[in-house]
Design an enzyme around this catalytic site. Structure first.
Site, mmCIF file in Angstrom:
data_model
loop_
_atom_site.group_PDB
_atom_site.id
_atom_site.type_symbol
_atom_site.label_atom_id
_atom_site.label_comp_id
_atom_site.label_asym_id
_atom_site.label_seq_id
_atom_site.Cartn_x
_atom_site.Cartn_y
_atom_site.Cartn_z
ATOM 1 N N ARG A 95 1.966 10.497 -5.237
ATOM 2 C CA ARG A 95 1.561 10.548 -3.885
ATOM 3 C C ARG A 95 2.896 10.886 -2.841
ATOM 4 O O ARG A 95 3.320 10.169 -2.091
ATOM 5 C CB ARG A 95 0.960 9.389 -2.951
ATOM 6 C CG ARG A 95 -0.495 9.283 -3.562
ATOM 7 C CD ARG A 95 -1.265 8.138 -2.809
ATOM 8 N NE ARG A 95 -2.480 7.962 -3.042
ATOM 9 C CZ ARG A 95 -3.471 7.411 -2.885
ATOM 10 N NH1 ARG A 95 -3.303 6.543 -1.776
ATOM 11 N NH2 ARG A 95 -4.605 7.197 -3.312
ATOM 12 N N ASP A 144 2.136 6.107 5.681
ATOM 13 C CA ASP A 144 0.831 6.453 5.682
ATOM 14 C C ASP A 144 0.434 7.104 7.156
ATOM 15 O O ASP A 144 0.799 6.502 8.084
ATOM 16 C CB ASP A 144 -0.143 5.507 5.571
ATOM 17 C CG ASP A 144 -0.429 5.250 4.040
ATOM 18 O OD1 ASP A 144 0.472 5.735 2.969
ATOM 19 O OD2 ASP A 144 -1.255 4.530 3.528
ATOM 20 N N ASP A 170 0.738 -1.146 0.071
ATOM 21 C CA ASP A 170 0.031 0.103 -0.170
ATOM 22 C C ASP A 170 0.868 1.267 0.091
ATOM 23 O O ASP A 170 1.413 1.708 -0.939
ATOM 24 C CB ASP A 170 -0.881 -0.061 1.259
ATOM 25 C CG ASP A 170 -1.914 1.031 1.055
ATOM 26 O OD1 ASP A 170 -2.178 1.451 0.119
ATOM 27 O OD2 ASP A 170 -2.382 1.267 2.304
#
Length: 347
Positions: free
Chosen positions: A230, A178, A174
């Site tokens: 990102r 994060d 992923d």
């Protein structure tokens, strides 16, 4: 030079005063104490066989303890720690990989959930895959059933006063890092990111109001080969992107939604050869009438190979004050500032 490294690396005897590192932080995560003042714990066992009753000497046994700990690794060792499931780190911990070659991989990987004062320094984190639906110990007195993890390199959830420095992160399922659910007071510095799609997510849901106070500093990192997007992708909050080297992206570098304040200062942005991907910035799922008021600015950034940053907002000084955390150095010094990004002494 690099103000973090100058604080401790210039001392040839740094290994005899490892905890000095805790005084070298910058940016919004500078209050992170890690295990400062605590005892040293040396990891000498790379196994991770039991997530409920971890063996003494393992990294899992070290990170779950309640007391402040400065965690180091057997000097000169190469330790590949293949996690059985996510590694749940307790508050007031430093994971200090200096002097060893520490590689954290496998299932998980590192989870910081409802904790504070954690420093992660000089380790490789890669190849992290989802796992879970099992019991995992998070403190000496608590075992909890965990659902399936996302396969993030470092997952930050409802946590604050954190510093991730001189790590090398790549190839996770992923995100590489994060930070969600009201996490704040975070510095991500001197890291090397490579070979990954969705690099960094700050804020998980446009409607999650507690992320409006999130403050994150991203400084002196190298965003290297094989990255797609990102770097970071922001929702709400105040993000200071300062003195980083953006070496490669395939879609965009900095994205966002839900009106984050993004303060980009003294970075170098090198656009890919693809003529349709020259823009540094991307507003996600938003029309221009809405994002025109968001405060995104570029100051002193160097644009290479046709890169361009689309600014917005009225230059609201109060907003940018909340997204300012360290004085930027000239982008002309980027090579010097980021030459040692990633794991020191490693690839």
């Amino acid at each position: 030079g690099n103000p973090i490294d100058d604080c401790w690396r210039c001392d040839p005897n740094w290994a005899s005063d490892r905890q000095r590192l805790a005084d070298c932080g910058i940016g919004f995560g500078r209050a992170a104490l890690g295990g400062k003042g605590g005892r040293f714990y040396v990891v000498n066992d790379s196994s991770d066989r039991d997530t409920v009753t971890p063996a003494p000497g393992t990294l899992r046994h070290a990170v779950i303890q309640d007391e402040p700990l400065w965690i180091t690794f057997e000097s000169g060792a190469t330790m590949v720690i293949k996690l059985k499931h996510e590694l749940i780190v307790n508050s007031y911990k430093t994971i200090d990989g200096r002097g060893a070659d520490v590689r954290i991989t496998g299932n998980g990987c590192i989870t910081l959930q409802y904790v504070s004062n954690v420093i992660i320094h000089n380790v490789h984190v890669y190849g992290c895959t989802p796992s879970g639906n099992t019991n995992i110990r998070s403190t000496p007195t608590h075992v909890g059933y965990r659902g399936r993890s996302d396969g993030d390199g470092i997952s930050i959830f409802g946590s604050r006063d954190l510093w991730i420095d001189h790590c090398a992160l790549s190839l996770c399922t992923d995100g590489l890092i994060d930070a969600i659910m009201g996490s704040t007071g975070i510095t991500i510095s001197n890291n090397y990111f490579s070979h990954h799609d969705e690099v960094m997510l700050l804020g998980h849901d446009d409607k999650y109001l507690p992320d409006s106070g999130m403050q994150v500093t991203i400084a002196f990192n190298k965003f290297g080969e094989g990255l797609v997007q990102r770097m970071p992708r922001c929702r709400r909050g105040y993000i200071h992107v300062v003195n980083n080297d953006f070496y490669e992206w395939k879609m965009y570098a900095i994205g966002g939604s839900a009106n984050p304040t993004i303060n980009s200062e003294g970075n170098r942005y090198m656009a890919p050869s693809d003529p349709s991907a020259k823009e540094v910035t991307k507003r996600e799922d938003t029309n221009e009438g809405e994002w025109a008021a968001w405060n995104w600015r570029t100051e002193g950034d160097i644009m290479v190979n046709g890169a361009f940053f689309v600014p917005s907002g009225q230059g609201a000084s109060l907003q940018y004050a909340k997204a300012s955390s360290v004085d930027p150095k000239s982008a002309a010094l980027i090579d010097q500032l980021t030459v040692n990004s990633g794991v020191l002494g490693g690839p």
